[in-house]
Design an enzyme around this catalytic site. Structure first.
Site, PDB file in Angstrom:
ATOM      1  N   CYS A 142      -9.651 -12.889  18.153  1.00  0.00           N
ATOM      2  CA  CYS A 142     -10.281 -11.697  18.727  1.00  0.00           C
ATOM      3  C   CYS A 142     -11.578 -11.415  17.975  1.00  0.00           C
ATOM      4  O   CYS A 142     -11.581 -11.400  16.735  1.00  0.00           O
ATOM      5  CB  CYS A 142      -9.344 -10.505  18.599  1.00  0.00           C
ATOM      6  SG  CYS A 142      -7.697 -10.866  19.214  1.00  0.00           S
ATOM      7  N   ARG A 149       0.827  -1.214   0.000  1.00  0.00           N
ATOM      8  CA  ARG A 149       0.000   0.000   0.000  1.00  0.00           C
ATOM      9  C   ARG A 149       0.855   1.255   0.000  1.00  0.00           C
ATOM     10  O   ARG A 149       0.544   2.227  -0.681  1.00  0.00           O
ATOM     11  CB  ARG A 149      -0.912  -0.019   1.239  1.00  0.00           C
ATOM     12  CG  ARG A 149      -1.644   1.269   1.501  1.00  0.00           C
ATOM     13  CD  ARG A 149      -2.868   1.068   2.352  1.00  0.00           C
ATOM     14  NE  ARG A 149      -3.810   0.175   1.705  1.00  0.00           N
ATOM     15  CZ  ARG A 149      -4.717  -0.566   2.348  1.00  0.00           C
ATOM     16  NH1 ARG A 149      -4.807  -0.513   3.666  1.00  0.00           N
ATOM     17  NH2 ARG A 149      -5.539  -1.354   1.680  1.00  0.00           N
ATOM     18  N   TYR A 150       1.902   1.256   0.782  1.00  0.00           N
ATOM     19  CA  TYR A 150       2.782   2.425   0.861  1.00  0.00           C
ATOM     20  C   TYR A 150       4.014   2.137  -0.002  1.00  0.00           C
ATOM     21  O   TYR A 150       4.399   0.971  -0.166  1.00  0.00           O
ATOM     22  CB  TYR A 150       3.201   2.662   2.317  1.00  0.00           C
ATOM     23  CG  TYR A 150       2.026   2.875   3.254  1.00  0.00           C
ATOM     24  CD1 TYR A 150       1.371   4.103   3.313  1.00  0.00           C
ATOM     25  CD2 TYR A 150       1.574   1.846   4.075  1.00  0.00           C
ATOM     26  CE1 TYR A 150       0.304   4.301   4.168  1.00  0.00           C
ATOM     27  CE2 TYR A 150       0.500   2.033   4.941  1.00  0.00           C
ATOM     28  CZ  TYR A 150      -0.130   3.263   4.986  1.00  0.00           C
ATOM     29  OH  TYR A 150      -1.191   3.456   5.831  1.00  0.00           O
ATOM     30  N   LYS A 158      -3.466   5.211   7.213  1.00  0.00           N
ATOM     31  CA  LYS A 158      -3.759   5.714   8.561  1.00  0.00           C
ATOM     32  C   LYS A 158      -3.723   7.240   8.599  1.00  0.00           C
ATOM     33  O   LYS A 158      -2.869   7.859   7.984  1.00  0.00           O
ATOM     34  CB  LYS A 158      -2.740   5.182   9.562  1.00  0.00           C
ATOM     35  CG  LYS A 158      -2.770   3.682   9.701  1.00  0.00           C
ATOM     36  CD  LYS A 158      -1.688   3.217  10.654  1.00  0.00           C
ATOM     37  CE  LYS A 158      -1.499   1.726  10.536  1.00  0.00           C
ATOM     38  NZ  LYS A 158      -0.809   1.331   9.287  1.00  0.00           N
ATOM     39  N   CYS A 214     -11.526  -8.524  15.285  1.00  0.00           N
ATOM     40  CA  CYS A 214     -10.388  -8.494  14.352  1.00  0.00           C
ATOM     41  C   CYS A 214     -10.767  -7.943  12.974  1.00  0.00           C
ATOM     42  O   CYS A 214     -11.772  -8.338  12.388  1.00  0.00           O
ATOM     43  CB  CYS A 214      -9.830  -9.900  14.195  1.00  0.00           C
ATOM     44  SG  CYS A 214      -8.412  -9.955  13.087  1.00  0.00           S
ATOM     45  N   ASP A 274      -7.743   4.124  10.521  1.00  0.00           N
ATOM     46  CA  ASP A 274      -7.277   3.495   9.280  1.00  0.00           C
ATOM     47  C   ASP A 274      -8.432   3.694   8.304  1.00  0.00           C
ATOM     48  O   ASP A 274      -9.519   3.131   8.492  1.00  0.00           O
ATOM     49  CB  ASP A 274      -6.988   2.002   9.523  1.00  0.00           C
ATOM     50  CG  ASP A 274      -5.781   1.533   8.736  1.00  0.00           C
ATOM     51  OD1 ASP A 274      -5.420   2.213   7.760  1.00  0.00           O
ATOM     52  OD2 ASP A 274      -5.204   0.497   9.110  1.00  0.00           O
ATOM     53  N   CYS A 318      -3.978 -17.678  15.060  1.00  0.00           N
ATOM     54  CA  CYS A 318      -3.632 -16.799  16.179  1.00  0.00           C
ATOM     55  C   CYS A 318      -3.771 -17.555  17.498  1.00  0.00           C
ATOM     56  O   CYS A 318      -4.519 -18.536  17.579  1.00  0.00           O
ATOM     57  CB  CYS A 318      -4.580 -15.602  16.211  1.00  0.00           C
ATOM     58  SG  CYS A 318      -4.347 -14.520  14.799  1.00  0.00           S
ATOM     59  N   ARG A 359      -9.217  -8.640  10.333  1.00  0.00           N
ATOM     60  CA  ARG A 359      -9.073  -9.731   9.352  1.00  0.00           C
ATOM     61  C   ARG A 359      -9.932 -10.934   9.715  1.00  0.00           C
ATOM     62  O   ARG A 359      -9.575 -12.079   9.451  1.00  0.00           O
ATOM     63  CB  ARG A 359      -7.603 -10.141   9.241  1.00  0.00           C
ATOM     64  CG  ARG A 359      -6.760  -9.047   8.708  1.00  0.00           C
ATOM     65  CD  ARG A 359      -5.507  -9.505   8.006  1.00  0.00           C
ATOM     66  NE  ARG A 359      -4.727  -8.324   7.719  1.00  0.00           N
ATOM     67  CZ  ARG A 359      -3.574  -8.030   8.331  1.00  0.00           C
ATOM     68  NH1 ARG A 359      -3.044  -8.883   9.191  1.00  0.00           N
ATOM     69  NH2 ARG A 359      -2.963  -6.910   8.056  1.00  0.00           N
ATOM     70  N   ARG A 361       7.198  -0.006   1.780  1.00  0.00           N
ATOM     71  CA  ARG A 361       7.028  -1.098   2.740  1.00  0.00           C
ATOM     72  C   ARG A 361       5.830  -1.970   2.381  1.00  0.00           C
ATOM     73  O   ARG A 361       4.889  -1.501   1.744  1.00  0.00           O
ATOM     74  CB  ARG A 361       6.890  -0.551   4.166  1.00  0.00           C
ATOM     75  CG  ARG A 361       5.822   0.492   4.344  1.00  0.00           C
ATOM     76  CD  ARG A 361       6.136   1.320   5.593  1.00  0.00           C
ATOM     77  NE  ARG A 361       5.086   2.279   5.898  1.00  0.00           N
ATOM     78  CZ  ARG A 361       5.014   3.500   5.364  1.00  0.00           C
ATOM     79  NH1 ARG A 361       5.925   3.885   4.474  1.00  0.00           N
ATOM     80  NH2 ARG A 361       4.045   4.323   5.699  1.00  0.00           N
ATOM     81  N   ASP A 412     -12.105  -0.444  13.195  1.00  0.00           N
ATOM     82  CA  ASP A 412     -12.405  -0.448  11.760  1.00  0.00           C
ATOM     83  C   ASP A 412     -13.868  -0.826  11.516  1.00  0.00           C
ATOM     84  O   ASP A 412     -14.548  -1.367  12.384  1.00  0.00           O
ATOM     85  CB  ASP A 412     -11.499  -1.471  11.046  1.00  0.00           C
ATOM     86  CG  ASP A 412     -10.049  -1.032  11.047  1.00  0.00           C
ATOM     87  OD1 ASP A 412      -9.799   0.180  11.028  1.00  0.00           O
ATOM     88  OD2 ASP A 412      -9.173  -1.918  11.080  1.00  0.00           O
TER      89      ASP A 412
HETATM   90  S1  SF4 Z   1      -6.472  -9.039  16.281  1.00  0.00           S
HETATM   91 FE1  SF4 Z   1      -6.804 -10.599  14.667  1.00  0.00          FE
HETATM   92  S2  SF4 Z   1      -4.772 -11.022  13.881  1.00  0.00           S
HETATM   93 FE2  SF4 Z   1      -4.510 -10.037  15.882  1.00  0.00          FE
HETATM   94  S3  SF4 Z   1      -4.394 -11.715  17.356  1.00  0.00           S
HETATM   95 FE3  SF4 Z   1      -6.499 -11.069  17.267  1.00  0.00          FE
HETATM   96  S4  SF4 Z   1      -7.434 -12.438  15.769  1.00  0.00           S
HETATM   97 FE4  SF4 Z   1      -5.236 -12.549  15.466  1.00  0.00          FE
END
Ligand code: SF4
Length: 381
Positions: A115, A98-99, A322, A118, A315, A111, A120, A102, A278
């Site tokens: 979470c 994207r940038y 960001k 998340c 973001d 993971c 993603r 990097r 997000d």
């Molecule tokens: S925020 Fe998403 S990527 Fe990060 S530890 Fe939690 S589930 Fe995994």
């Protein structure tokens, strides 16, 4: 099997095994099963032991609720499964460019906990997304693009990759001459600290300059085990930073955030970002107002060392990157002066620089005040 692998293999992954279910009725469980089919559950047994009661901040981060499916019913269609349009910036699978200088390379999609908020969510814990071939293509892409000087390994969590494989990946990346900086984005130190072993440290320290971008949301995450893990990482010279997601009912107040930032500093971890949540499908119930984040920054500024005050960022939806937001401390801005207030609300005048004409000594302002006050000020709270 190492201790961290045992803790991971004893994870809660089924609705029936959730700690302190809010409602044990069969109907509610059935709703959660539907959630878990879309967004899997994982709570490793170390993290499970940090949950003290239902609805506490640790519980809320990992235990699903039926609200996660409510967003699918929204008619406004504001929420997206990929709100930052990462897939749109992937020249090869699982590498976000994207940038200009990097990239972000996903080296797995598992993971230590899953979470519920998340970004993603669409990928985490779902089999077959990151493969040896996607990884090969990602490394090849970096090798063929000399403008890339910085790579962040992400996922999922890169530290769930076995030692030998992680060593191989880091070694390959380090062999690319134009790649100056390696970063690892991880939630492992705070959610499965036993993973930070002597052997892992002996691998990591071969690849400096190597930075860690970690993720902590609540002071209760900082246990003696976590302190030990962070100390081990700091002792091998890894600069440690932390990002935090602002979450309704978890950390959306200044007292909690202040305690978190102070505890991080004590472990040699620099608070880096607080993210406004997000616009991710299945996470709307975690979103707070933007003003809440600004007020937290306002309450931190001046009350703790500047080192402990992270940037508050959004973001931008759709992949604009960001943007940092600051509470407004500028009351007025003109050619002659800035009128600003400090953290106590006291007002001060800061005169602009003036230039003296060497011929006749006449003074003229350096600032032409071509920018509007709004360009200097940020947001009012
Ligand atoms: S925020 Fe998403 S990527 Fe990060 S530890 Fe939690 S589930 Fe995994």
């Amino acid at each position: 099997m190492e201790q961290w692998q045992k803790l991971l293999s004893n994870s809660v992954v089924k609705v029936e095994d959730l700690p302190f279910p809010l409602d044990t009725s069969e109907e509610y469980k059935e709703k959660l099963r539907k959630v878990a089919k879309v967004f899997p559950i994982r709570i490793n047994s170390y993290f499970r032991d940090q949950i003290r009661e239902q609805n506490d901040p640790m519980w809320k981060q990992v235990v699903p609720t039926s609200e996660e499916l409510d967003d699918f019913l929204s008619e406004e269609e504001l929420l997206e499964s990929d709100p930052l349009n990462e897939e749109g910036d992937m020249p090869v699978p699982e590498l976000v460019h994207r940038y200009p200088d990097r990239v972000l390379l996903m080296i797995n999609n598992h993971c230590p906990i899953i979470c519920r908020f998340c970004t993603r969510k669409r990928k985490i814990g779902i089999p077959g997304i990151v493969t040896r071939e996607t990884l090969r293509q990602g490394i090849e892409y970096i090798r063929n693009h000399p403008e890339i000087r910085d790579v962040i390994l992400s996922g999922g969590d890169p530290l769930l990759v076995p030692d030998k494989e992680l060593d191989r990946i880091l070694g390959e990346l380090r062999s690319i001459p134009h790649l100056e900086i390696l970063r690892i984005g991880t939630r492992v130190p705070g959610t499965l600290p036993q993973r930070i072993t002597e052997n892992l440290c002996s691998i990591l320290k071969k690849y400096h300059p190597l930075y860690f971008n970690m993720h902590f949301n609540h002071p209760a995450e900082i246990t003696p085990e976590v302190e030990k893990a962070c100390n081990m990482l700091a002792d091998i010279g890894i600069p440690l930073g932390s990002q935090t997601v602002l979450l309704e009912g978890v950390n959306d107040n200044s007292v909690v955030m202040r305690e978190l930032m102070l505890k991080l500093l004590k472990m040699r971890v620099k608070p880096y970002y607080i993210y406004q949540a997000d616009m991710t499908l299945g996470t709307d119930h975690f979103r707070t107002s933007v003003e809440k984040g600004l007020n937290i920054i306002k309450d931190l500024q001046g009350h703790i060392s500047g080192m402990g005050v992270p940037y508050f960022v959004i973001d931008t939806p759709g992949g604009g990157g960001k943007v940092r937001l600051l509470p407004n401390m500028v009351l007025e801005h003109n050619e002659k002066e800035l009128i600003i207030k400090n953290y106590e609300g006291k007002v001060f005048r800061y005169p602009q620089a003036v230039k003296k004409d060497p011929e006749n000594g006449a003074e003229s302002p350096v600032s032409k005040q071509t920018e509007s006050a709004a360009d200097v000020c940020q947001l009012s709270v």
